[in-house]
Design a protein around this motif. Structure first.
Motif, PDB file in Angstrom:
ATOM      1  N   LEU A   1       4.007   3.302  14.292  1.00 20.84           N
ATOM      2  CA  LEU A   1       3.907   4.484  15.145  1.00 20.84           C
ATOM      3  C   LEU A   1       5.233   5.221  15.210  1.00 20.84           C
ATOM      4  N   SER A   2       6.308   4.484  15.279  1.00 20.66           N
ATOM      5  CA  SER A   2       7.647   5.072  15.305  1.00 20.66           C
ATOM      6  C   SER A   2       7.924   5.820  14.012  1.00 20.66           C
ATOM      7  N   LEU A   3       7.606   5.227  12.869  1.00 20.98           N
ATOM      8  CA  LEU A   3       7.826   5.869  11.582  1.00 20.98           C
ATOM      9  C   LEU A   3       6.963   7.113  11.420  1.00 20.98           C
ATOM     10  N   ASP A   4       5.730   7.052  11.901  1.00 22.94           N
ATOM     11  CA  ASP A   4       4.821   8.190  11.802  1.00 22.94           C
ATOM     12  C   ASP A   4       5.345   9.381  12.610  1.00 22.94           C
ATOM     13  N   LYS A   5       5.971   9.115  13.727  1.00 24.53           N
ATOM     14  CA  LYS A   5       6.480  10.194  14.587  1.00 24.53           C
ATOM     15  C   LYS A   5       7.858  10.683  14.178  1.00 24.53           C
ATOM     16  N   SER A   6       8.467  10.027  13.192  1.00 31.03           N
ATOM     17  CA  SER A   6       9.829  10.403  12.782  1.00 31.03           C
ATOM     18  C   SER A   6       9.853  11.674  11.949  1.00 31.03           C
ATOM     19  N   GLY A   7       8.666  12.149  11.569  1.00 33.16           N
ATOM     20  CA  GLY A   7       8.589  13.380  10.824  1.00 33.16           C
ATOM     21  C   GLY A   7       8.704  13.216   9.331  1.00 33.16           C
ATOM     22  N   ASP A   8       8.497  12.010   8.816  1.00 32.76           N
ATOM     23  CA  ASP A   8       8.538  11.775   7.377  1.00 32.76           C
ATOM     24  C   ASP A   8       7.380  12.503   6.723  1.00 32.76           C
ATOM     25  N   LYS A   9       7.696  13.509   5.916  1.00 30.98           N
ATOM     26  CA  LYS A   9       6.672  14.312   5.267  1.00 30.98           C
ATOM     27  C   LYS A   9       6.497  13.952   3.789  1.00 30.98           C
ATOM     28  N   SER A  10       7.101  12.848   3.348  1.00 36.79           N
ATOM     29  CA  SER A  10       7.005  12.481   1.934  1.00 36.79           C
ATOM     30  C   SER A  10       5.571  12.128   1.589  1.00 36.79           C
ATOM     31  N   GLU A  11       5.178  12.473   0.369  1.00 37.89           N
ATOM     32  CA  GLU A  11       3.818  12.161  -0.097  1.00 37.89           C
ATOM     33  C   GLU A  11       3.895  11.385  -1.355  1.00 37.89           C
TER      34      GLU A  11
ATOM     35  N   THR B   1      -4.001  10.440   2.964  1.00 32.11           N
ATOM     36  CA  THR B   1      -5.203  10.217   3.768  1.00 32.11           C
ATOM     37  C   THR B   1      -5.789   8.830   3.500  1.00 32.11           C
ATOM     38  N   GLU B   2      -5.843   8.443   2.239  1.00 27.29           N
ATOM     39  CA  GLU B   2      -6.338   7.107   1.886  1.00 27.29           C
ATOM     40  C   GLU B   2      -5.418   6.029   2.452  1.00 27.29           C
ATOM     41  N   PHE B   3      -4.116   6.266   2.376  1.00 27.05           N
ATOM     42  CA  PHE B   3      -3.164   5.299   2.930  1.00 27.05           C
ATOM     43  C   PHE B   3      -3.383   5.120   4.425  1.00 27.05           C
ATOM     44  N   LYS B   4      -3.629   6.225   5.141  1.00 25.68           N
ATOM     45  CA  LYS B   4      -3.866   6.137   6.587  1.00 25.68           C
ATOM     46  C   LYS B   4      -5.111   5.293   6.868  1.00 25.68           C
ATOM     47  N   LYS B   5      -6.160   5.473   6.074  1.00 27.35           N
ATOM     48  CA  LYS B   5      -7.371   4.666   6.255  1.00 27.35           C
ATOM     49  C   LYS B   5      -7.082   3.192   6.001  1.00 27.35           C
TER      50      LYS B   5
ATOM     51  N   ALA C   1       0.835  -1.208   0.000  1.00 23.09           N
ATOM     52  CA  ALA C   1       0.000   0.000   0.000  1.00 23.09           C
ATOM     53  C   ALA C   1       0.868   1.256   0.000  1.00 23.09           C
ATOM     54  N   GLU C   2       1.966   1.218   0.735  1.00 22.94           N
ATOM     55  CA  GLU C   2       2.873   2.368   0.765  1.00 22.94           C
ATOM     56  C   GLU C   2       3.508   2.603  -0.609  1.00 22.94           C
ATOM     57  N   CYS C   3       3.864   1.549  -1.294  1.00 19.81           N
ATOM     58  CA  CYS C   3       4.407   1.677  -2.656  1.00 19.81           C
ATOM     59  C   CYS C   3       3.371   2.290  -3.591  1.00 19.81           C
ATOM     60  N   PHE C   4       2.117   1.864  -3.471  1.00 20.03           N
ATOM     61  CA  PHE C   4       1.050   2.434  -4.283  1.00 20.03           C
ATOM     62  C   PHE C   4       0.881   3.926  -3.989  1.00 20.03           C
ATOM     63  N   MET C   5       0.978   4.295  -2.703  1.00 21.58           N
ATOM     64  CA  MET C   5       0.848   5.698  -2.334  1.00 21.58           C
ATOM     65  C   MET C   5       1.976   6.521  -2.966  1.00 21.58           C
ATOM     66  N   ARG C   6       3.173   5.999  -2.905  1.00 21.98           N
ATOM     67  CA  ARG C   6       4.316   6.715  -3.471  1.00 21.98           C
ATOM     68  C   ARG C   6       4.215   6.840  -4.989  1.00 21.98           C
ATOM     69  N   GLN C   7       3.492   5.941  -5.620  1.00 23.10           N
ATOM     70  CA  GLN C   7       3.286   6.003  -7.072  1.00 23.10           C
ATOM     71  C   GLN C   7       2.102   6.908  -7.426  1.00 23.10           C
ATOM     72  N   GLY C   8       1.442   7.436  -6.418  1.00 21.87           N
ATOM     73  CA  GLY C   8       0.330   8.342  -6.651  1.00 21.87           C
ATOM     74  C   GLY C   8      -1.017   7.667  -6.791  1.00 21.87           C
ATOM     75  N   LEU C   9      -1.097   6.380  -6.501  1.00 16.94           N
ATOM     76  CA  LEU C   9      -2.366   5.668  -6.618  1.00 16.94           C
ATOM     77  C   LEU C   9      -3.267   5.887  -5.408  1.00 16.94           C
TER      78      LEU C   9
END
Length: 64
Positions: free
Chosen positions: A54-64, A31-35, A19-27
């Motif tokens: 949870l650790s990754l979410d708090k690391s400040g990764d702002k990539s979309e 917000t959809e990824f979080k759901k 799912a994360e790979c799909f998000m990075r490809q723009g699919l």
């Protein structure tokens, strides 16, 4: 860790990665990824994978 719990962890992390790979490809949007991730957590009830997420979410990764 029981074999069943190991399988749940593996299924959660594998599916989340896809799912994360799909998000990075723009699919998916972030917000959809979080759901999707919330659904996967409810489905697989991972212990270690959830902590990692949870650790990754708090690391400040702002990539979309």
């Amino acid at each position: 860790m029981s074999p069943k719990q190991f399988e749940s962890e593996l299924n959660y992390l594998t599916t989340r990665h896809i799912a994360e790979c799909f998000m990075r490809q723009g699919l998916f949007t972030k917000t959809e990824f979080k759901k999707i991730d919330d659904f996967l957590i409810r489905t697989f009830t991972p212990l270690i994978g959830k902590l990692l997420t949870l650790s990754l979410d708090k690391s400040g990764d702002k990539s979309e």
